[in-house]
Design an enzyme around this catalytic site. Structure first.
Site, short mmCIF file in Angstrom:
data_model
loop_
_atom_site.label_atom_id
_atom_site.label_comp_id
_atom_site.label_asym_id
_atom_site.label_seq_id
_atom_site.Cartn_x
_atom_site.Cartn_y
_atom_site.Cartn_z
N TYR A 148 5.04 -1.62 -3.94
CA TYR A 148 6.03 -0.59 -4.25
C TYR A 148 5.33 0.75 -4.40
O TYR A 148 4.16 0.82 -4.77
CB TYR A 148 6.90 -0.94 -5.44
CG TYR A 148 6.23 -1.25 -6.76
CD1 TYR A 148 5.60 -0.26 -7.51
CD2 TYR A 148 6.27 -2.54 -7.30
CE1 TYR A 148 5.02 -0.54 -8.73
CE2 TYR A 148 5.69 -2.83 -8.53
CZ TYR A 148 5.07 -1.83 -9.24
OH TYR A 148 4.50 -2.10 -10.46
N CYS A 149 6.05 1.81 -4.07
CA CYS A 149 5.53 3.19 -4.09
C CYS A 149 4.17 3.27 -3.38
O CYS A 149 3.17 3.69 -3.97
CB CYS A 149 5.42 3.71 -5.52
SG CYS A 149 5.28 5.52 -5.62
N PRO A 150 4.11 2.85 -2.10
CA PRO A 150 2.83 2.87 -1.39
C PRO A 150 2.33 4.28 -1.13
O PRO A 150 3.10 5.22 -0.97
CB PRO A 150 3.17 2.15 -0.07
CG PRO A 150 4.63 2.40 0.13
CD PRO A 150 5.23 2.43 -1.25
N LYS A 161 -2.99 -4.62 -4.88
CA LYS A 161 -2.86 -3.33 -5.55
C LYS A 161 -2.62 -3.50 -7.05
O LYS A 161 -1.79 -4.31 -7.46
CB LYS A 161 -1.70 -2.55 -4.93
CG LYS A 161 -1.36 -1.22 -5.59
CD LYS A 161 -0.25 -0.53 -4.82
CE LYS A 161 0.32 0.67 -5.55
NZ LYS A 161 1.36 1.35 -4.76
#
Length: 280
Positions: A148-150, A161
């Site tokens: 999420y939110c890369p 991550k």
């Protein structure tokens, strides 16, 4: 010594630790706080400032998330799961905050030359690497597809991550912000955001590209390092790394001149959120 390393070296680092008191405050206050610090540090009123913060179960949406076609369905799901929801005043996409996520903001003055955006990211990356240099792991900075939110400065170990970095620039101040998933399950956090997008987007075509979340590419530092790492221990590692780059650390809070500025910036964020939630 690289330019990013030079950026971390400050005569004085003011430290505002809200890793405990933040549990009793809305995350909206944190975004008002960082804007205040950008203005204060940028004007020379305050030295370079590091702020740490932790909030209870909160989903922080980016502006693009508010434009999802079925956003209300996604919000209803998150609220039923016991999360508060706020919209931040900067870029990026949805992230999860909870008691196992430590947020760090490094606020620098942007002097004559200016601070290149990658230099800010690189400075935070170097600091995090130093904090965990005693572990035999390689911390990489590259986009993790499926997270999420890369972003190009996702921090990962073994392809999983555990942190994301963003920046906020205001009034000649630069805030480099990171969220560190210290404890808990990274895949559970990712699964929550995956379900949000599933409900809020469905199969609709959208102008903006939202991430296809893969729970398997996210983990906490505790999971990745194989130890029971705490927020408190991570804080100590952070302060030690910062201390090595300054003549002194000054512990404190906002000074008298900063409080009226904070009230103004905080009110802006509150009003922006009220406008969004009243309109859905």
């Amino acid at each position: 010594m690289s330019e990013a390393q030079n950026l971390l070296i400050q005569e004085v680092w003011r430290v505002i630790d809200q890793s405990a008191v933040g549990l009793h405050a809305s995350a909206l206050q944190s975004f008002g706080m960082d804007d205040t610090l950008c203005a204060s540090v940028g004007s020379g009123l305050s030295p370079a400032t590091a702020r740490t913060w932790v909030h209870e179960r909160t989903i922080v949406l980016g502006i693009q998330d508010t434009k999802l076609p079925y956003v209300k369905d996604g919000l209803d799901f998150l609220q039923k799961e016991g999360y508060q929801i706020i919209v931040r005043n900067s870029g990026g996409l949805a992230v999860v905050l909870d008691r196992g996520v430590l947020n760090i903001s490094l606020v620098f003055p942007e002097k004559e030359k200016g601070i290149d955006i990658n230099r800010g990211y690189e400075a935070m990356y170097l600091l995090i690497k130093e904090m965990f240099a005693d572990f035999q792991v390689e911390i990489e900075a590259r986009e993790i597809i499926g997270s999420y939110c890369p972003g190009s400065y996702d921090l990962s170990i073994g392809g999983k991550k555990f942190a994301g970095i963003s920046q906020r620039r205001l009034r000649r101040g630069v805030a480099v912000q990171i969220y560190l998933c210290v404890t808990g399950s990274g895949s559970e956090r990712a699964g929550l955001i995956k379900q949000f997008y599933s409900l809020a987007k469905r199969d609709e075509e959208t102008k903006f590209s939202y991430p296809e979340i893969d729970e398997g590419v996210m983990a906490s530092l505790s999971e990745l390092l194989g130890i029971d790492l705490s927020i408190e221990e991570t804080m100590l590692r952070f302060l030690k790394a910062l201390k090595e780059r300054s003549q002194r650390l000054e512990s404190g809070s906002l000074i008298a001149e900063e409080w009226p500025v904070f009230e103004g910036y905080h009110q802006r964020v509150v009003e922006r959120n009220e406008k969004f939630f009243n309109g859905i």
